[in-house]
Write an enzyme that holds these catalytic residues in place. Structure first.
Site, PDB file in Angstrom:
ATOM      1  N   PRO A  92     -31.768  -0.052  46.767  1.00 46.85           N
ATOM      2  CG  PRO A  92     -33.661   0.904  45.824  1.00 46.85           C
ATOM      3  CD  PRO A  92     -33.097  -0.390  46.285  1.00 46.85           C
ATOM      4  CG  ASP A 176      -9.210  -2.698  37.076  1.00 47.89           C
ATOM      5  OD1 ASP A 176      -8.749  -2.948  35.959  1.00 47.89           O
ATOM      6  OD2 ASP A 176      -9.739  -3.539  37.823  1.00 47.89           O
TER       7      ASP A 176
HETATM    8 CL1  6GU Z   1     -29.306  -3.007  44.699  1.00 49.46          CL
HETATM    9  N1  6GU Z   1     -31.779  -2.657  43.852  1.00 49.46           N
HETATM   10  C1  6GU Z   1     -32.725  -1.956  43.223  1.00 49.46           C
HETATM   11  N2  6GU Z   1     -33.962  -2.459  43.152  1.00 49.46           N
HETATM   12  N3  6GU Z   1     -32.512  -0.775  42.657  1.00 49.46           N
HETATM   13  C2  6GU Z   1     -31.279  -0.307  42.731  1.00 49.46           C
HETATM   14  C3  6GU Z   1     -30.232  -0.982  43.359  1.00 49.46           C
HETATM   15  C4  6GU Z   1     -30.526  -2.175  43.921  1.00 49.46           C
HETATM   16  N4  6GU Z   1     -29.118  -0.235  43.268  1.00 49.46           N
HETATM   17  C5  6GU Z   1     -29.462   0.845  42.606  1.00 49.46           C
HETATM   18  N5  6GU Z   1     -30.760   0.820  42.277  1.00 49.46           N
END
Ligand code: 6GU
Length: 250
Positions: A92, A176
């Protein structure tokens, strides 16, 4: 394109056998290798995590299983003739995943994904592989998932459909939402197919008119209205020259 995924939930990646990505695999456009991280644990409990240095909640994924798994996945890939791996680290706190990044990744011959659970992977693993291969940390949006596996599915699907020979119609991604071009930065508007009437609901007359200019204009107006409603930020990001008089009336 070769894809490697190292995960403690290999079964979470089963959807890679289905639909568009599954077909790309079956056709040999994608060569997918899913590895169970726990194969690179050596204790009775197959431990992959431990408490964080400095304290705090949650657990951190340990260096050794990740290091050994990635070494083996990379060695196996090189041995089978793959080259130029890019390590894609779902987190994230990564770079936002956009169509632009999907296009970038679709040009790579080999992606290695490291979806993590818990609070993430010991930083030394990413720092170590960054000395050997390009690393891109990627977030799929501003929310927190329990792990990176779902992000791998999202990224893989967005990338796979851009590979030559995967979509039936090469024009399918021309319009798109988020593709570059005349409709750049506009979301796609509504679409219709037969029957011409359903539960008393018809089709917008213009779509039945056969007038291609009017149809294009209508589609653009619809896209514009939808974008203004759902993603005003996309309109603000446009150059003023992207809009004509008719747009400004909307
Ligand atoms: Cl790539 N991983 C996690 N655990 N949470 C996320 C994410 C990734 N992208 C947004 N939230």
């Amino acid at each position: 394109m070769r894809l490697d995924v190292v995960t403690i939930f290999p079964e979470y990646l089963e959807p890679l056998n289905v639909s568009l990505v599954g077909k790309a695999r079956a056709r040999g456009v994608l060569d997918v290798h899913v590895h169970d991280l726990r194969e690179w644990t050596y204790d009775r409990h197959n431990t992959v995590d431990d408490t964080p240095y400095g304290g705090g909640p949650g657990m951190v994924m340990k260096t050794e299983p990740w290091g050994d798994a990635l070494d083996e996945a990379l060695a196996d890939g090189y041995e089978s003739g793959a080259h130029s791996p890019v390590l894609v680290v779902p987190t994230p706190s990564g770079r936002p995943f956009t169509q632009e990044l999907a296009v970038e990744l679709s040009a790579q011959p080999w992606l290695v994904f490291t979806p993590a659970r818990y609070e993430g992977i010991d930083r030394r693993v990413i720092d170590e592989y960054a000395t050997r291969v390009p690393v891109v940390e990627v977030s799929i949006g501003d929310y927190v998932l329990a792990g990176g596996e779902a992000a791998v599915l999202v990224i893989t699907e967005a990338v796979a459909r851009l590979l030559p020979g995967v979509l039936g119609n090469a024009e399918s991604h021309r319009d798109d939402s988020f593709a570059p071009g005349a409709m750049a930065n506009l979301l796609e508007g509504p679409v219709y197919t037969k029957p011409p009437e359903w539960r008393g609901r018809g089709i917008p007359d213009v779509l039945l008119s056969g007038h291609h200019g009017k149809i294009a204009r209508w589609r653009r107006d619809q896209a514009f209205t939808r974008t203004a409603l759902n993603r005003p930020d996309l309109i603000e990001r446009c150059e003023a020259s992207a809009f004509d008089k008719k747009d400004r009336e909307i």
